[in-house]
Scaffold this motif. Structure first.
Motif, PDB file in Angstrom:
ATOM      1  N   CYS A  21     -14.628  21.034 -14.846  1.00 10.26           N
ATOM      2  CA  CYS A  21     -16.029  21.497 -14.846  1.00 10.26           C
ATOM      3  C   CYS A  21     -16.395  22.097 -16.200  1.00 10.26           C
ATOM      4  O   CYS A  21     -17.469  21.821 -16.741  1.00 10.26           O
ATOM      5  CB  CYS A  21     -16.254  22.528 -13.746  1.00 10.26           C
ATOM      6  SG  CYS A  21     -16.213  21.845 -12.085  1.00 10.26           S
ATOM      7  N   VAL A  45     -25.432  17.142 -15.276  1.00 11.41           N
ATOM      8  CA  VAL A  45     -25.660  16.919 -13.844  1.00 11.41           C
ATOM      9  C   VAL A  45     -24.321  16.796 -13.118  1.00 11.41           C
ATOM     10  O   VAL A  45     -24.117  17.393 -12.053  1.00 11.41           O
ATOM     11  CB  VAL A  45     -26.539  15.661 -13.618  1.00 11.41           C
ATOM     12  CG1 VAL A  45     -26.546  15.244 -12.155  1.00 11.41           C
ATOM     13  CG2 VAL A  45     -27.953  15.921 -14.105  1.00 11.41           C
ATOM     14  N   MET A  46     -23.378  16.052 -13.695  1.00 10.04           N
ATOM     15  CA  MET A  46     -22.068  15.894 -13.066  1.00 10.04           C
ATOM     16  C   MET A  46     -21.327  17.227 -12.998  1.00 10.04           C
ATOM     17  O   MET A  46     -20.699  17.548 -11.991  1.00 10.04           O
ATOM     18  CB  MET A  46     -21.224  14.875 -13.827  1.00 10.04           C
ATOM     19  CG  MET A  46     -19.949  14.562 -13.084  1.00 10.04           C
ATOM     20  SD  MET A  46     -18.794  13.350 -13.771  1.00 10.04           S
ATOM     21  CE  MET A  46     -19.578  12.569 -15.066  1.00 10.04           C
ATOM     22  N   ILE A  48     -22.643  20.266 -12.901  1.00 12.14           N
ATOM     23  CA  ILE A  48     -23.284  21.130 -11.898  1.00 12.14           C
ATOM     24  C   ILE A  48     -22.917  20.676 -10.495  1.00 12.14           C
ATOM     25  O   ILE A  48     -22.611  21.490  -9.614  1.00 12.14           O
ATOM     26  CB  ILE A  48     -24.811  21.166 -12.109  1.00 12.14           C
ATOM     27  CG1 ILE A  48     -25.120  21.914 -13.406  1.00 12.14           C
ATOM     28  CG2 ILE A  48     -25.523  21.800 -10.924  1.00 12.14           C
ATOM     29  CD1 ILE A  48     -26.546  21.772 -13.899  1.00 12.14           C
ATOM     30  N   TYR A  49     -22.902  19.369 -10.272  1.00  8.93           N
ATOM     31  CA  TYR A  49     -22.505  18.850  -8.952  1.00  8.93           C
ATOM     32  C   TYR A  49     -21.056  19.228  -8.638  1.00  8.93           C
ATOM     33  O   TYR A  49     -20.759  19.700  -7.538  1.00  8.93           O
ATOM     34  CB  TYR A  49     -22.681  17.330  -8.895  1.00  8.93           C
ATOM     35  CG  TYR A  49     -22.163  16.746  -7.612  1.00  8.93           C
ATOM     36  CD1 TYR A  49     -22.860  16.924  -6.426  1.00  8.93           C
ATOM     37  CD2 TYR A  49     -20.969  16.039  -7.572  1.00  8.93           C
ATOM     38  CE1 TYR A  49     -22.381  16.413  -5.226  1.00  8.93           C
ATOM     39  CE2 TYR A  49     -20.486  15.528  -6.384  1.00  8.93           C
ATOM     40  CZ  TYR A  49     -21.196  15.710  -5.223  1.00  8.93           C
ATOM     41  OH  TYR A  49     -20.712  15.208  -4.051  1.00  8.93           O
ATOM     42  N   MET A  50     -20.154  19.048  -9.607  1.00  2.96           N
ATOM     43  CA  MET A  50     -18.749  19.386  -9.362  1.00  2.96           C
ATOM     44  C   MET A  50     -18.573  20.874  -9.094  1.00  2.96           C
ATOM     45  O   MET A  50     -17.807  21.269  -8.216  1.00  2.96           O
ATOM     46  CB  MET A  50     -17.884  18.942 -10.538  1.00  2.96           C
ATOM     47  CG  MET A  50     -17.687  17.444 -10.585  1.00  2.96           C
ATOM     48  SD  MET A  50     -16.581  16.934 -11.902  1.00  2.96           S
ATOM     49  CE  MET A  50     -15.050  17.709 -11.383  1.00  2.96           C
ATOM     50  N   SER A  52     -20.798  22.817  -7.774  1.00  3.01           N
ATOM     51  CA  SER A  52     -21.360  23.098  -6.449  1.00  3.01           C
ATOM     52  C   SER A  52     -20.394  22.725  -5.329  1.00  3.01           C
ATOM     53  O   SER A  52     -20.441  23.314  -4.248  1.00  3.01           O
ATOM     54  CB  SER A  52     -22.695  22.377  -6.271  1.00  3.01           C
ATOM     55  OG  SER A  52     -22.497  20.988  -6.121  1.00  3.01           O
ATOM     56  N   LEU A  53     -19.525  21.757  -5.579  1.00  4.20           N
ATOM     57  CA  LEU A  53     -18.552  21.379  -4.550  1.00  4.20           C
ATOM     58  C   LEU A  53     -17.647  22.549  -4.159  1.00  4.20           C
ATOM     59  O   LEU A  53     -17.199  22.636  -3.018  1.00  4.20           O
ATOM     60  CB  LEU A  53     -17.685  20.202  -5.021  1.00  4.20           C
ATOM     61  CG  LEU A  53     -18.358  18.846  -5.074  1.00  4.20           C
ATOM     62  CD1 LEU A  53     -17.381  17.803  -5.583  1.00  4.20           C
ATOM     63  CD2 LEU A  53     -18.924  18.449  -3.731  1.00  4.20           C
ATOM     64  N   THR A  57     -17.618  22.708  -0.118  1.00  3.88           N
ATOM     65  CA  THR A  57     -16.470  22.122   0.580  1.00  3.88           C
ATOM     66  C   THR A  57     -15.871  23.160   1.524  1.00  3.88           C
ATOM     67  O   THR A  57     -15.491  24.252   1.104  1.00  3.88           O
ATOM     68  CB  THR A  57     -15.415  21.631  -0.422  1.00  3.88           C
ATOM     69  OG1 THR A  57     -16.032  20.685  -1.290  1.00  3.88           O
ATOM     70  CG2 THR A  57     -14.244  20.978   0.288  1.00  3.88           C
ATOM     71  N   GLY A  71     -19.433  18.301  -0.309  1.00  8.45           N
ATOM     72  CA  GLY A  71     -20.655  18.017  -1.048  1.00  8.45           C
ATOM     73  C   GLY A  71     -21.896  18.185  -0.199  1.00  8.45           C
ATOM     74  O   GLY A  71     -21.871  18.770   0.877  1.00  8.45           O
ATOM     75  N   PHE A  72     -22.983  17.644  -0.701  1.00  9.08           N
ATOM     76  CA  PHE A  72     -24.274  17.807  -0.046  1.00  9.08           C
ATOM     77  C   PHE A  72     -24.424  16.940   1.197  1.00  9.08           C
ATOM     78  O   PHE A  72     -25.040  17.341   2.166  1.00  9.08           O
ATOM     79  CB  PHE A  72     -25.403  17.458  -1.022  1.00  9.08           C
ATOM     80  CG  PHE A  72     -25.486  18.397  -2.185  1.00  9.08           C
ATOM     81  CD1 PHE A  72     -26.020  19.664  -2.035  1.00  9.08           C
ATOM     82  CD2 PHE A  72     -25.015  18.015  -3.429  1.00  9.08           C
ATOM     83  CE1 PHE A  72     -26.104  20.535  -3.103  1.00  9.08           C
ATOM     84  CE2 PHE A  72     -25.099  18.884  -4.506  1.00  9.08           C
ATOM     85  CZ  PHE A  72     -25.641  20.146  -4.343  1.00  9.08           C
TER      86      PHE A  72
END
Length: 138
Positions: A21, A45-46, A48-50, A52-53, A57, A71-72
């Motif tokens: 991250c 974006v990747m 931030i997504y990682m 957020s996991l 999770t 994830g979402f």
């Protein structure tokens, strides 16, 4: 409303995951020498997504099922009665486990999933309370 028989276990997050991250958060200035804003934007974006996991999770045991949230939008529901065994693992395959300190859950005839709850002993005990026939190897 939360059922009294519901147990939620957060995922453990390993140092290697946070390292990835961090490497993605610093893309434009150090690692990618480009003026292409789309590349930098997609890396952000990747990242931030990682990140957020690590908050999304989780593993929820409710009544007769284990639900793995990753994830979402991704979730997998496993009937606890179909779980045959739980083993410790350090398998690095992609899975809803953000640490290499993992549990391999075998269920059904050939299915398996890797998870990494913070409190592995309590997680195993909660599953065995529903299905005492689960084989677990420490």
């Amino acid at each position: 409303m939360k059922s009294s028989t519901q147990h939620t276990f957060r995922t453990q997050v390993g140092w290697w995951y946070w390292s990835i991250c961090l490497l993605l958060f610093v893309p434009g200035s150090y690692f990618i020498k480009t003026d292409d804003w789309i590349v930098v934007f997609l890396l952000w974006v990747m990242a931030i997504y990682m990140a957020s996991l690590s908050f999304l999770t989780r593993y929820v045991i409710e009544k007769e099922s284990l639900t793995v949230f990753y994830g979402f939008f991704l979730k997998k529901r496993i009937p606890i009665s179909s779980i045959t065994s739980i083993h410790h693992s350090r398998n690095p395959l992609s899975s809803p486990a953000l640490s290499l300190r993992r549990l391999l859950i075998r269920y059904g005839k050939y299915d398996e999933v890797l998870v990494s709850p913070v409190d592995q002993e309590a997680f195993i005990a909660a599953l065995k309370a529903v299905n005492p026939n689960i084989e677990s190897i420490a």
